[in-house]
Design a protein around this motif. Structure first.
Motif, mmCIF file in Angstrom:
data_model
loop_
_atom_site.group_PDB
_atom_site.id
_atom_site.type_symbol
_atom_site.label_atom_id
_atom_site.label_comp_id
_atom_site.label_asym_id
_atom_site.label_seq_id
_atom_site.Cartn_x
_atom_site.Cartn_y
_atom_site.Cartn_z
ATOM 1 N N LYS A 1 -9.972 4.367 -41.259
ATOM 2 C CA LYS A 1 -9.796 3.329 -40.237
ATOM 3 C C LYS A 1 -8.533 2.510 -40.528
ATOM 4 O O LYS A 1 -7.741 2.232 -39.623
ATOM 5 C CB LYS A 1 -11.017 2.423 -40.164
ATOM 6 C CG LYS A 1 -10.877 1.330 -39.101
ATOM 7 C CD LYS A 1 -11.943 0.251 -39.241
ATOM 8 C CE LYS A 1 -11.846 -0.823 -38.205
ATOM 9 N NZ LYS A 1 -10.534 -1.373 -37.938
ATOM 10 N N ASP A 2 -8.338 2.122 -41.781
ATOM 11 C CA ASP A 2 -7.149 1.350 -42.159
ATOM 12 C C ASP A 2 -5.872 2.174 -41.967
ATOM 13 O O ASP A 2 -4.847 1.645 -41.532
ATOM 14 C CB ASP A 2 -7.254 0.864 -43.606
ATOM 15 C CG ASP A 2 -8.394 -0.135 -43.791
ATOM 16 O OD1 ASP A 2 -8.783 -0.802 -42.805
ATOM 17 O OD2 ASP A 2 -8.906 -0.242 -44.928
ATOM 18 N N ASP B 1 -5.229 2.187 -38.254
ATOM 19 C CA ASP B 1 -4.740 0.867 -37.836
ATOM 20 C C ASP B 1 -3.275 0.685 -38.246
ATOM 21 O O ASP B 1 -2.463 0.182 -37.466
ATOM 22 C CB ASP B 1 -5.580 -0.257 -38.441
ATOM 23 C CG ASP B 1 -6.963 -0.367 -37.813
ATOM 24 O OD1 ASP B 1 -7.206 0.251 -36.745
ATOM 25 O OD2 ASP B 1 -7.815 -1.066 -38.399
ATOM 26 N N LYS C 1 -0.992 2.790 -36.040
ATOM 27 C CA LYS C 1 -1.379 2.749 -34.620
ATOM 28 C C LYS C 1 -0.212 2.933 -33.649
ATOM 29 O O LYS C 1 -0.281 3.727 -32.733
ATOM 30 C CB LYS C 1 -2.108 1.437 -34.326
ATOM 31 C CG LYS C 1 -2.797 1.410 -32.990
ATOM 32 C CD LYS C 1 -3.656 0.163 -32.863
ATOM 33 C CE LYS C 1 -4.627 0.335 -31.725
ATOM 34 N NZ LYS C 1 -5.676 -0.666 -31.758
#
Length: 154
Positions: free
Chosen positions: A86-87, A90, A93
């Motif tokens: 997820k990091d 992000d 992105k």
């Protein structure tokens, strides 16, 4: 052949993992002139604000057209970067490229170079937002502060 000496700002949690030998790839969103054998000095960002050690660049991989290459990039670094998926997503992105700096020959200084001392010894010294190259004179001053030679392998 002249080596590049790159000072790179890294958050404390990731810097510690690099210096402990756990994190073996550093991730970036911008290109550098680094090549295998170059030296990367680890500036640990706030609250520590110190140059804590360095590593040698083993390899660099650049993932162009990142939106289409993100899965390949993740597969390549997921077990080496010490970052959650997820990091990772992000962080990249809106990025168009991804840069993986593969790490070897990590060295942790016994005496870190504190920001306040660097500012006293190196005119107009400011830590980089991302990274900056160091001049030979700056390397000499850093070596005098940490009381060690920066490893330069042949």
């Amino acid at each position: 052949m002249c080596k590049n000496f790159l000072l790179i700002s890294i958050k404390p949690e990731y810097a510690q993992k690099i210096l402990d030998g756990e994190k073996t790839v550093e991730l970036r969103k911008t290109r550098t002139r680094l090549k295998p054998g170059d030296i990367v000095l680890v500036y640990v960002s706030s609250p520590q604000q110190v140059i804590a050690g360095f590593f040698e660049v083993e390899n660099i991989e650049i993932f162009e057209n990142l939106p289409k290459q993100k899965n390949n990039f993740w597969d390549k670094i997921k077990n080496k970067a010490h970052i959650k998926e997820k990091d990772f997503n992000d962080y990249y992105k809106r990025a168009s490229i991804g840069v993986a700096i593969f790490i070897t020959k990590v060295h942790k200084f016994d005496n870190t170079a504190k920001l306040i001392k660097l500012k006293q010894k190196i005119k107009n010294f400011t830590p980089p937002q991302s990274y900056r190259y160091l001049k030979p004179k700056e390397i000499e001053i850093l070596e005098s502060i940490v009381k060690e030679k920066i490893l330069v392998t042949q």
